[in-house]
Design a protein around this motif. Structure first.
Motif, short mmCIF file in Angstrom:
data_model
loop_
_atom_site.label_atom_id
_atom_site.label_comp_id
_atom_site.label_asym_id
_atom_site.label_seq_id
_atom_site.Cartn_x
_atom_site.Cartn_y
_atom_site.Cartn_z
N GLU A 129 19.84 19.52 29.16
CA GLU A 129 20.51 20.21 30.27
C GLU A 129 19.79 21.51 30.62
OE1 GLU A 129 23.14 19.61 32.21
OE2 GLU A 129 23.83 17.72 31.35
N LEU A 130 19.22 22.15 29.61
CA LEU A 130 18.53 23.42 29.82
C LEU A 130 17.06 23.23 30.19
CD1 LEU A 130 19.92 25.33 26.70
CD2 LEU A 130 20.64 25.61 29.07
N ASP A 131 16.60 21.98 30.19
CA ASP A 131 15.18 21.69 30.40
C ASP A 131 14.32 22.50 29.42
OD1 ASP A 131 13.02 20.37 31.54
OD2 ASP A 131 12.76 21.86 33.14
N LEU A 132 14.76 22.49 28.17
CA LEU A 132 14.16 23.31 27.12
C LEU A 132 13.49 22.40 26.09
CD1 LEU A 132 13.94 26.23 26.01
CD2 LEU A 132 16.11 25.84 24.84
N PRO A 133 12.18 22.47 25.94
CA PRO A 133 11.50 21.62 24.94
C PRO A 133 12.02 21.91 23.53
CG PRO A 133 9.91 22.63 26.44
CD PRO A 133 11.22 23.31 26.69
N CYS A 134 12.25 20.85 22.78
CA CYS A 134 12.74 20.99 21.41
C CYS A 134 12.15 19.86 20.58
CB CYS A 134 14.26 20.95 21.39
SG CYS A 134 14.97 21.17 19.75
N ARG A 135 11.48 20.23 19.50
CA ARG A 135 10.89 19.23 18.61
C ARG A 135 11.90 18.85 17.53
NH1 ARG A 135 7.92 18.87 13.76
NH2 ARG A 135 8.34 21.07 13.29
N LEU A 136 12.13 17.55 17.37
CA LEU A 136 13.06 17.09 16.35
C LEU A 136 12.29 16.75 15.08
CD1 LEU A 136 15.99 16.30 15.64
CD2 LEU A 136 15.43 13.98 16.39
N ASP A 137 12.71 17.35 13.98
CA ASP A 137 12.10 17.09 12.68
C ASP A 137 13.14 16.42 11.79
OD1 ASP A 137 10.91 17.07 10.20
OD2 ASP A 137 10.70 19.23 10.02
N GLU A 138 12.98 15.13 11.55
CA GLU A 138 13.90 14.39 10.69
C GLU A 138 13.47 14.41 9.23
OE1 GLU A 138 16.17 11.01 12.58
OE2 GLU A 138 14.20 10.67 13.45
N ALA A 148 18.34 11.99 14.21
CA ALA A 148 18.57 11.73 15.62
C ALA A 148 19.89 11.00 15.87
CB ALA A 148 17.42 10.92 16.20
N THR A 149 20.42 10.32 14.86
CA THR A 149 21.68 9.59 15.01
C THR A 149 22.91 10.47 14.78
OG1 THR A 149 21.53 8.93 12.68
CG2 THR A 149 20.67 7.38 14.34
N SER A 150 22.71 11.69 14.28
CA SER A 150 23.84 12.58 13.98
C SER A 150 24.50 13.07 15.26
CB SER A 150 23.34 13.78 13.17
OG SER A 150 24.26 14.84 13.22
N ILE A 151 25.83 13.02 15.31
CA ILE A 151 26.55 13.50 16.49
C ILE A 151 26.28 14.98 16.73
CG2 ILE A 151 28.68 14.00 15.22
CD1 ILE A 151 30.25 13.00 17.67
N ASN A 152 26.15 15.75 15.66
CA ASN A 152 25.93 17.18 15.82
C ASN A 152 24.51 17.50 16.26
OD1 ASN A 152 28.58 18.00 15.16
ND2 ASN A 152 28.14 17.75 12.99
N VAL A 153 23.55 16.73 15.80
CA VAL A 153 22.17 16.89 16.28
C VAL A 153 22.09 16.51 17.75
CG1 VAL A 153 19.81 16.01 16.04
CG2 VAL A 153 21.15 16.60 14.00
N ARG A 154 22.77 15.46 18.13
CA ARG A 154 22.73 14.99 19.52
C ARG A 154 23.37 15.99 20.48
NH1 ARG A 154 25.58 9.72 18.10
NH2 ARG A 154 25.69 9.27 20.34
N LYS A 155 24.38 16.74 20.01
CA LYS A 155 24.93 17.82 20.84
C LYS A 155 23.82 18.78 21.26
CE LYS A 155 29.32 18.53 18.35
NZ LYS A 155 30.01 19.53 17.52
N VAL A 156 23.01 19.15 20.30
CA VAL A 156 21.95 20.13 20.57
C VAL A 156 20.86 19.51 21.44
CG1 VAL A 156 20.27 21.69 19.54
CG2 VAL A 156 22.47 21.31 18.40
N LEU A 157 20.50 18.27 21.17
CA LEU A 157 19.47 17.62 21.98
C LEU A 157 19.92 17.47 23.42
CD1 LEU A 157 18.30 14.85 19.48
CD2 LEU A 157 17.08 16.95 20.10
N GLN A 174 23.52 21.14 5.26
CA GLN A 174 23.98 20.34 6.39
C GLN A 174 23.04 20.47 7.59
OE1 GLN A 174 27.95 21.91 6.97
NE2 GLN A 174 28.84 20.45 5.51
N TYR A 175 23.08 19.45 8.44
CA TYR A 175 22.33 19.45 9.69
C TYR A 175 23.31 19.68 10.84
CZ TYR A 175 18.99 17.07 6.69
OH TYR A 175 18.15 16.74 5.66
N PRO A 176 22.80 20.16 11.98
CA PRO A 176 21.41 20.51 12.27
C PRO A 176 21.09 21.95 11.85
CG PRO A 176 22.72 20.75 14.24
CD PRO A 176 23.65 20.23 13.19
N VAL A 177 19.78 22.22 11.83
CA VAL A 177 19.26 23.57 11.63
C VAL A 177 18.27 23.84 12.75
CG1 VAL A 177 17.94 25.10 10.13
CG2 VAL A 177 19.53 23.45 9.12
N LEU A 178 18.42 24.97 13.43
CA LEU A 178 17.51 25.34 14.51
C LEU A 178 16.55 26.41 14.04
CD1 LEU A 178 16.87 25.02 17.62
CD2 LEU A 178 18.23 27.13 17.90
#
Length: 209
Positions: free
Chosen positions: A24-33, A10-19, A52-56
């Motif tokens: 913005e999309l009002d799209l549910p997304c489960r974060l798995d650390e 959750a602290t990754s800048i690249n993960v936070r881009k996606v979150l 590397q992270y993230p992976v969708l």
């Protein structure tokens, strides 16, 4: 409804881009650390050989999707949000131009200084290299400031787009890192403008560079 799974810290800048994109999309997304645990390294490598992270994970996709900017593009397209990623070739190219600039020129500029001063990573302690990285980082931010002064609004023009998601997080990193920074009024105005976006407080302005 399909629930997306995003793997990463959750602290990754690249993960936070996606979150932030998901908000913005009002799209549910489960974060798995979980796979961030070294004991589960093999699980990550099975999903992304680069490790590397993230992976969708999305059951609409034939395989896991990696690279944060590509994931953001995919999600905006998946949801039909051509306000965030235009369909018209010229407008889309401008958004992608700034997303690519963030991933290449800007990231390449700050990497050494950030790894030395924030991450304290081994092998990044040479003072001259830190100074050169800080100078390159600030020069890139001056370029961004000029662009924002030109548009008077957002990176690609008047409207908020995916380019602002990736660059908003980059501005946050620049503001929070322990470096000398020039006064960039257009960047500061931009930062305040982004503050009204959904998810900004949770995923951008949350005290994590």
């Amino acid at each position: 409804m399909t629930i997306l799974t995003l793997i990463g810290r959750a602290t990754s800048i690249n993960v936070r881009k996606v979150l932030w994109t998901c908000r913005e999309l009002d799209l549910p997304c489960r974060l798995d650390e979980g796979p961030a645990d070294p004991a589960r390294r093999d699980a990550l490598l099975a999903l992304n050989p680069a490790g590397q992270y993230p992976v969708l994970l999305d059951d609409r996709l034939a395989a896991p999707l990696t690279q944060s900017n590509a994931i953001c593009r995919y999600l905006a397209t998946r949801q039909g949000r051509d306000d965030l990623l235009p369909v018209a070739p010229g407008a889309r190219a401008v958004v992608e131009q700034w997303m690519d600039w963030q991933a290449t020129d800007l990231n390449g500029a700050w990497r050494y200084a950030f790894m030395a001063l924030v991450r304290r990573a081994p092998g990044f302690g040479h003072a001259a290299d830190v100074a050169a990285s800080v100078a390159a980082w600030n020069a890139a931010m001056v370029l961004l400031d000029r662009r924002l002064a030109q548009t008077g609004a957002h990176v690609a023009g008047a409207a908020f787009t995916l380019a602002d998601i990736v660059l908003g997080l980059s501005v946050n990193r620049w503001r929070l890192s322990p470096i000398a920074r020039p006064a960039l009024p257009a960047v500061e105005d931009y930062w305040r403008r982004l503050g009204s976006r959904p998810g900004f407080a949770d995923h951008v302005d949350n005290g994590v560079p």
